[in-house]
Scaffold this motif. Structure first.
Motif, short mmCIF file in Angstrom:
data_model
loop_
_atom_site.label_atom_id
_atom_site.label_comp_id
_atom_site.label_asym_id
_atom_site.label_seq_id
_atom_site.Cartn_x
_atom_site.Cartn_y
_atom_site.Cartn_z
N ASP A 29 0.86 -1.19 0.00
CA ASP A 29 0.00 0.00 0.00
C ASP A 29 0.89 1.24 0.00
O ASP A 29 2.08 1.15 0.27
N LYS A 30 0.30 2.39 -0.32
CA LYS A 30 1.02 3.65 -0.20
C LYS A 30 0.02 4.76 0.06
O LYS A 30 -1.18 4.61 -0.19
N LYS A 31 0.53 5.87 0.59
CA LYS A 31 -0.32 7.02 0.89
C LYS A 31 0.45 8.28 0.53
O LYS A 31 1.59 8.47 0.95
N TRP A 33 -0.13 12.05 1.14
CA TRP A 33 -0.92 13.16 1.68
C TRP A 33 -0.66 14.40 0.85
O TRP A 33 -1.58 15.11 0.48
N GLY A 64 4.18 11.50 2.86
CA GLY A 64 3.62 10.25 2.36
C GLY A 64 4.09 9.05 3.15
O GLY A 64 4.80 9.17 4.16
N TRP A 102 -3.96 4.53 8.11
CA TRP A 102 -3.23 5.74 7.70
C TRP A 102 -3.55 6.92 8.61
O TRP A 102 -2.69 7.78 8.81
N ASN A 106 -0.62 9.07 10.40
CA ASN A 106 -0.51 10.52 10.24
C ASN A 106 -0.42 11.22 11.60
O ASN A 106 0.38 12.14 11.78
#
Length: 145
Positions: A29-31, A33, A64, A102, A106
């Motif tokens: 997965d990745k995020k 922001w 991220g 996530w 954060n």
């Protein structure tokens, strides 16, 4: 003495993923922001992979995270915060969570410092980032505990 303040917005975060384990691992997965980057799909055992996470041009931040599956359901979380007018921060964890939380990452990242470590499920993670660079190297290392 306080660290010098950053000058200007973030340009990018240079992410180095150092796999010191006997396991190949792959993206889970990745995020993003703020900003974006093309993370590697896998990191073979005893190798390092690199990618650049470019800052968002409107906000001027590179914030991220990326998650890799080490083996079975064990995951390695690497997250960074290279934001405008703030000290660069990193956060890491080794987890079996699915999906990845996530929102919690954060929250933890906002409270973090420029280095982080975690040890869990037979693995040890360590992260470091230059606290004041607008184009810092993030050195992330995973090894067997």
């Amino acid at each position: 003495m306080a660290a010098p303040s950053k000058v200007g917005p973030a340009i990018s975060t240079e992410v180095y993923l150092n796999n010191q384990t006997d396991q190949d691992f792959s993206t889970f997965d990745k995020k993003d922001w703020y900003g974006s980057g093309n993370q590697p799909l896998n990191v073979p055992a005893h190798q390092t992979r690199y990618f650049q996470h470019l800052a968002d041009s409107n906000v001027g931040s590179s914030i991220g995270g990326t998650v890799f599956v080490i083996k079975q359901n064990i995951k390695w979380v690497v997250a960074w915060r290279n934001g405008v007018n703030e000290v660069n921060k990193v956060y890491t964890e080794i987890t079996t969570d699915s999906p990845i939380n996530w929102d919690n990452i954060n929250v933890q990242l906002k409270k973090a410092t420029n280095s982080a470590a975690a040890s869990n499920l037979g693995f040890k993670s360590s992260l470091e980032i230059d606290p004041t660079s607008v184009k810092p190297n993030l050195d992330a290392k995973l090894e067997e505990a």
